[in-house]
Design an enzyme around this catalytic site. Structure first.
Site, short mmCIF file in Angstrom:
data_model
loop_
_atom_site.label_atom_id
_atom_site.label_comp_id
_atom_site.label_asym_id
_atom_site.label_seq_id
_atom_site.Cartn_x
_atom_site.Cartn_y
_atom_site.Cartn_z
N HIS A 256 -77.32 106.57 33.13
CA HIS A 256 -78.03 106.23 31.90
C HIS A 256 -77.88 107.32 30.85
O HIS A 256 -77.91 107.06 29.66
CB HIS A 256 -79.50 105.89 32.20
CG HIS A 256 -79.59 104.54 32.83
ND1 HIS A 256 -79.56 104.35 34.18
CD2 HIS A 256 -79.61 103.30 32.25
CE1 HIS A 256 -79.60 103.06 34.43
NE2 HIS A 256 -79.63 102.40 33.29
N GLU B 58 -77.31 91.31 37.69
CA GLU B 58 -76.87 92.68 37.94
C GLU B 58 -76.50 92.93 39.40
O GLU B 58 -75.92 93.96 39.71
CB GLU B 58 -77.99 93.67 37.59
CG GLU B 58 -78.46 93.55 36.16
CD GLU B 58 -79.34 94.72 35.76
OE1 GLU B 58 -78.82 95.66 35.17
OE2 GLU B 58 -80.55 94.67 36.05
N ASP C 80 -74.68 97.64 36.42
CA ASP C 80 -75.19 97.52 37.79
C ASP C 80 -74.37 96.52 38.60
O ASP C 80 -74.17 96.71 39.79
CB ASP C 80 -76.67 97.12 37.76
CG ASP C 80 -77.54 98.34 37.54
OD1 ASP C 80 -77.30 99.36 38.21
OD2 ASP C 80 -78.43 98.29 36.67
N CYS D 36 -74.75 92.43 28.29
CA CYS D 36 -75.29 93.61 27.62
C CYS D 36 -74.86 94.90 28.32
O CYS D 36 -75.24 95.98 27.90
CB CYS D 36 -76.81 93.53 27.52
SG CYS D 36 -77.61 93.38 29.12
C1 PEP Z 1 -76.51 97.02 33.17
O1 PEP Z 1 -76.81 97.30 34.33
O2 PEP Z 1 -75.38 96.62 32.82
C2 PEP Z 1 -77.51 97.21 32.10
C3 PEP Z 1 -77.27 96.83 30.87
O3 PEP Z 1 -78.68 97.80 32.45
P1 PEP Z 1 -78.83 99.39 32.63
O4 PEP Z 1 -77.53 100.04 32.25
O5 PEP Z 1 -79.96 99.81 31.77
O6 PEP Z 1 -79.11 99.52 34.08
MG MG Z 2 -78.88 97.59 34.84
#
Ligand code: PEP
Ligand code: MG
Length: 586
Positions: free
Chosen positions: A192, A436, A460, A507
């Site tokens: 992150h 995910e 994920d 996303c």
């Molecule tokens: C993902 O897992 O692609 C996502 C957008 O969520 P995060 O990166 O916040 O886990």
């Molecule tokens: Mg995620």
């Protein structure tokens, strides 16, 4: 002499600046006076740090081998007792009551205890000074966790930070302090922290092992985030070259501005929706500078991990309301709390048991369902804000139908609680989920029947499909959005959405990588959610695309198994070399 090193480029862009080396393990003791009003919270902060030091040491004790010599076990036991020692702790609390900050109070008490031992005749007892010193240091470190970056104020402006690792909260703070880039020794491209660096436009490299030994404070460093390399003490020629590249990047950015608020329509007239990913309400301003559009992913946990105390219902409600109002009628997709793994609140960082495999543990919706009071508080805040504009609720890491059952019950309860207080909300607030985990992609067909929309979280999805820890740089070589299994899961999810007649967006970071835009259009993706920093670049590709051609090519590509064949096919799609037939790998 210049030295060139490689790392994992996680955020494109060129950063040039002098180095600030961050050593977390040596927190400097800050001394400042607090006010009467702050005494209680400062005492609580000290107690939390002390408990955290206890938890950490107990966890170490639990993990050590059974054949560990008794002396070592006794040594740990002594330290455990000392951390909890009333003389140490009441002394510190008394100093805090005299309006000293916790770090300073601890240091004074430490010096006092050490001087008592200093005057002892007994050699053995005198050596216990070291124990006091270690114990105090362990508490200081936990206090320091509040945020060493935080304490640096404006001194980081224009610097390249070199650290062992950074938390997402550090990254947010450093952006605020206008750093020129960062380099960490650990961390993968999908951590992150890396994602934040990308969306905040901070040039960054991770996985540069031993960076803090190789780079000295104040040395000039160039980071090239795109190529994953850095140059220490560059000569004038390199400096000139990279400053030129930085100017070119800037110019490209300027050129893309012609696409601001232009519709994203392909050559063959398909309308594509481009939404933004945001982490904080401040990001709405950057988004609206490039597009007056909605938000496809709002990572609400960022508010929790960067706060000293978790925000309550009212604070959350104010934040969501502020964002939805700023979007002026465009939808806001609020992802419910995705805490866990590399995103932890300060409190849980300090008290929680150490999961062996946190990415597979009590994360995201699992954590919320385990703590319904935390989840209900967020649901009420989201619902209340939904009275002020179009809000969609999105669940992270959904894995099975029983989770949907529980979520629906809790939403009903949150609504009933608001009804009692006569508080307004959108009764038809859309509910969606992130795809995910592979299980969710495989079951997308059945989820799509119960939900209003789906959104593919490739970060994920790739982590769980390919069994690679997204924050571990040792396995980052396995990260492959083009793995046939990943592509099939994306394809299945998109088909499930089409069959059920609900929108499916993406996303995850794959949607923000311009290399994959045509491929994703060919697979049938029509809703992209990306950080503001890349939105116009993705749009520039969309408006040049011809979807019917891309669909044909992508259908062929899905038959390939080998990474080399697939990436070659993607390269061809990107170069628009449609004539040559795709060849299978021998
Ligand atoms: C993902 O897992 O692609 C996502 C957008 O969520 P995060 O990166 O916040 O886990
Ligand atoms: Mg995620």
């Amino acid at each position: 002499m210049s030295i060139m090193l490689n790392g994992i480029g996680v955020s494109r862009g060129i950063g040039i600046g002098n180095v600030y080396v961050l050593y977390r393990e040596q927190p400097e003791v800050q001394e400042y006076l607090i006010t009467e009003d702050d005494v209680e919270s400062e005492v609580q902060r000290y107690i939390r740090a002390k408990l955290s030091a206890l938890t950490e040491l107990s966890a170490i004790k639990k993990r050590i081998d059974s054949d560990t010599p008794d002396e070592i076990l006794a040594f740990i036991d002594t330290h455990l007792l000392m951390i909890d020692d009333p003389v140490l702790n009441t002394g510190v609390i008394n100093h805090i009551k005299q309006l000293r900050n916790a770090e300073w109070a601890l240091q004074i008490q430490c010096d006092r205890l050490i001087s008592v031992f200093d005057n002892m005749q007994d050699e053995y007892l005198r050596t216990r000074q070291d124990d006091i010193y270690h114990v105090v240091r362990s508490i200081q470190l936990c206090l320091g966790d509040e945020n060493p970056v935080h304490q640096l104020g404006d001194s980081l402006k224009g610097k390249i930070i070199v650290a062992d690792d950074l938390t997402p909260a550090d990254t947010l703070l450093m952006k605020h302090q206008k750093i020129a880039g960062f380099i960490t020794e650990y961390g993968g491209p999908l951590s992150h922290t890396a994602i934040l660096a990308r969306s905040l436009g901070i040039p960054a490299l991770v996985g540069v092992h031993k960076a803090r030994q190789l780079i000295n404070a104040n040395e000039t460093v160039i980071i090239d985030g795109k190529r994953g390399m850095l140059i220490i003490s560059p000569d004038n020629k390199s400096l000139k070259h990279f400053k030129g590249l930085r100017r070119q990047e800037q110019k490209k950015k300027e050129d893309l501005k012609r696409l601001v608020n232009q519709p994203a329509i392909t050559k063959d007239q398909h309308h594509i929706t481009l939404h933004g990913n945001i982490d904080r309400h401040e990001d709405v301003r950057s988004l609206r500078k490039v597009e007056e559009t909605g938000v496809g992913l709002y990572r609400t946990e960022m508010m929790f991990i960067s706060a000293k105390t978790p925000p309550d219902e009212e604070q959350q409600y104010q934040e969501y309301r502020k964002i939805v109002k700023a979007l002026k009628g465009n939808p806001l997709t609020i992802r419910t709390l995705d805490l866990g793994a590399d995103k932890e609140m300060k409190d849980t960082q300090q008290h929680g048991p150490l999961a062996h495999n946190p990415a597979m543990g009590l994360r995201a919706i699992r954590r919320c369902l385990k703590h319904p009071e935390l989840f209900l508080m967020q649901l009420r805040a989201i619902l209340r804000a939904s009275a002020f504009g179009p809000i969609r609720m999105m669940i992270p890491m959904l894995t099975n139908h029983s989770e949907i059952d529980q979520i629906l019950v809790l939403i009903k309860q949150a609504k009933a609680e608001l009804d009692l207080k006569k508080q307004a909300y959108d009764d038809n607030i859309p509910l969606g989920a992130m795809i995910e985990v592979p299980a969710a992609a495989l079951a997308a067909e059945t989820f799509a029947e119960r939900l209003d929309f789906l959104s593919i979280g490739t970060n994920d999805l790739i982590q769980y499909t390919l069994a690679l820890d997204r924050i571990d740089d040792e396995v980052s070589y396995l990260y492959d959005p083009l793995h046939p299994s990943v592509l099939r899961l994306i394809d299945m999810t998109l088909k499930a959405g089409r069959n059920a007649g609900i929108p499916v967006s993406m996303c995850g970071e794959m949607a923000s990588d311009a290399n994959y835009t045509r491929l994703l259009l060919g697979l049938g993706l029509r809703y992209f959610s990306v950080p503001a920093t890349v939105l116009l670049e993705i749009k520039s590709i969309i408006i040049e695309a011809n979807i019917s051609k891309l669909e044909d090519e992508t259908r062929q590509l899905l038959k390939l198994h080998h990474h080399a064949d697939i990436s070659l096919a993607v390269e061809r799609i990107n170069k628009n070399q449609h004539s040559a037939p795709l060849k299978l790998h021998a």
